[in-house]
Design an enzyme around this catalytic site. Sequence first.
Site, PDB file in Angstrom:
ATOM      1  N   ASP A 398      35.335 -19.010 -43.505  1.00  0.00           N
ATOM      2  CA  ASP A 398      34.155 -19.889 -43.198  1.00  0.00           C
ATOM      3  C   ASP A 398      34.542 -21.509 -42.739  1.00  0.00           C
ATOM      4  O   ASP A 398      35.108 -22.139 -43.720  1.00  0.00           O
ATOM      5  CB  ASP A 398      33.256 -20.705 -44.160  1.00  0.00           C
ATOM      6  N   GLU A 453      35.647 -17.678 -38.768  1.00  0.00           N
ATOM      7  CA  GLU A 453      34.653 -18.397 -38.380  1.00  0.00           C
ATOM      8  C   GLU A 453      35.206 -19.166 -36.755  1.00  0.00           C
ATOM      9  O   GLU A 453      35.368 -20.423 -38.085  1.00  0.00           O
ATOM     10  CB  GLU A 453      33.482 -18.329 -39.452  1.00  0.00           C
TER      11      GLU A 453
END
Length: 739
Positions: A398, A453
Amino acid sequence: MAAKKRSVSGGKAKMQEDKATLVAQEGADGSNETTPGSPTLQDNFKGPPTKVANSSYLTGSDPEISGDGTDVIKSDGYLEDHRAYFGQRYVHFKRWVRDIELSEGGIDKFSRGYEEFGLHVTAEGVRYREWAPGARAASLVGDFNGWDVNANPMQRNEFGVWETVVSNTAAGDVAIAHGSHVKVSFVTGSGERVYRLPAWSRYVTQDLSKSPIYESVFYNPAQRYEFKHKRVVPAADLRIYEAHVGIASPEARVATFKEFTRDVLPMISDLGYNAVQLMAVMEHAYYASFGYQVTSFFAPSSRYGEPDDLRELIDTAHSMGIAVFLDVVHSHACNNVDDGLNQFDGTDHCYFHEGGRGRHELWNSRLFNYGSHEVTRFLLSNLRYWIEEFGFDGFRFDGVTSMMYKHHGIAYGFSGHYNEYFGGNTDEEAVVYLMLANYMCHKLYPGFVTIAEDVSGMPALCRGVQEGGVGFDYRLTMSVPDMWIKLLKEGKDEDWSMEQIAHQLTNRRYQERAITYCESHDQALVGDKTLAFWLMDKEMYTNMSDMTALTPVIERGMALHKMIRLVTCGLGGEGYLTFLGNEFGHPEWLDFPREGNGSSFHYARRQFNLVRDDALRYKYLARFDKAMMHLEEQHKWLSGHDQWVTLKHEGDKVLAFERGGLLWIFNFHPTRSYTDYRVGAGCAGTYRVALSTDDAEFLGQGRIDHGTEHFSTALEWNGRPNYIQVYLPARTAVVLRRD
């Protein structure tokens, strides 16, 4: 503290030209010549050197790091202008690998810090080890010693590592009972006594009747879960089901690992997904952060059950042939002090950069010091822990954009100019940490999958470390769901551009794979709505029953929901992802219990009861999603190498392409149907319908005859050597296979 949301936007990578000079490279004798500004990593060491003479790095026997880091330029000549950057970055990476081998015995041993730090049962007793260089004194306290700071003092070595052993009882039993609470107490540099949760805690719990602060629990059950199945090597054609365990129930409460294992895994398997991506697993004090404000990096969230319950979930998934990915949050850490890592040893900078560099102002969180030896040990060991102790088969990292740039993407719009990626804004320490993480995962676990991401579009992010890339296997196509939301919010159906849709779905960097999706958890968060709700809105409350008339709104919404998913999965990437419940058109949005909504769970759940009710129309979307996944399993277009966009007709609103040996034809026109519509085809032969969005079992009108044979004609059309003619009803997609 607020839930972390994506805050930056990306653009297409813009090419540029010219030449550059070669960076100074390491000499054959192992000496180092570095470009100006390259950090001296040895200064960061906090552990004793072990002098490994037969280093695979020094002998040059490790092919992963034998190059100079500029091979990525071979497939993108416009990177030539940044050859010096790639060379310098690779020198930085290789020096990390070398220094880890010289001081720690190699990256395998270095990344097993979880075996040395934290609480461990030994023959003599429970050994506790913690890194806290800023502390003046330390002791282990808990239920076992009446919280007496003098009972079990810790000794400090020259590198700031504290250690103590709680001896076994006279009867030879472990002196700390399973389930009892423990903490570490430090005397800080200012003389203040503070209490912290051990940084390597494996289980922390919360008792809201007493306090919102989490407590560390000594986890040492008499019976541990034993894995029955081997880890799964993820498939080349990834079909990922993104899920949050806590909301995976129709009931207004936090669901559990065991319920997910029993109820959700069989559904995922039946739908045809071959991987599940679990969010919010690392413990986070604030539930509404969606798991993105981590407080205890080694502890599975106790909201969902015990650590062994997570082991059982993963083992059960493996028995079904489903790979399990973990959503890894190494981009930042929660700002909490009492139950987080912030000010752990009383200083501002133990695990993080000090001052402004160590704070993410938008997320109100702390930023790791990726140049620190012990912080790198902590993070790499965290990855190994989740693989070794729980059996995860891949990671979704992330906030990679926030990590890779000093501005963290805040108020920054990427235009795609290469200087934005390789100039002074790039945080080289963070990028090199990601290279180390990918190098370790792939070296020690062949077939392991890592997903980034990233919204910036950094070139070479998904190229191998040995080539000079950052080493990820995939990046998320974050602009694709943005496109669909924008089309639904701002455009009329008759104004949709086939060129725009095709371009956005195919706008991927050469030799870099991508995971595509129509909507993930991001698109469902409060303030937004699911695609189904954008399409059908309030009529989902009144007209989703088969007992009611099929209104124009519901008919349009059901048709476009299927078409959007099919074209995205067919053309958009080398892997496909959906979010929990969205495959059947989940309504509304996601909103976790918080002060602003009266701590309500109403929107923090997935209403599987809707798709299980045979009287409702959600079942049609679920059937279609299942048919799409099983068609991919048969033809594996996601891992194929053939892709050709055949037709983008703006007036007719027809988009056609070839992929996976299939011919895909989409008629997005809201009202026009076409008879004997001519479409180019690369291969001659007889074509039959493999999948149609218009089938009655998917709530279509049944206008497509699956028994029809479509014979090719050897005449060039749409730039292809053959053509076939098909019937194309309005708002319908058909996929044809060649006999």
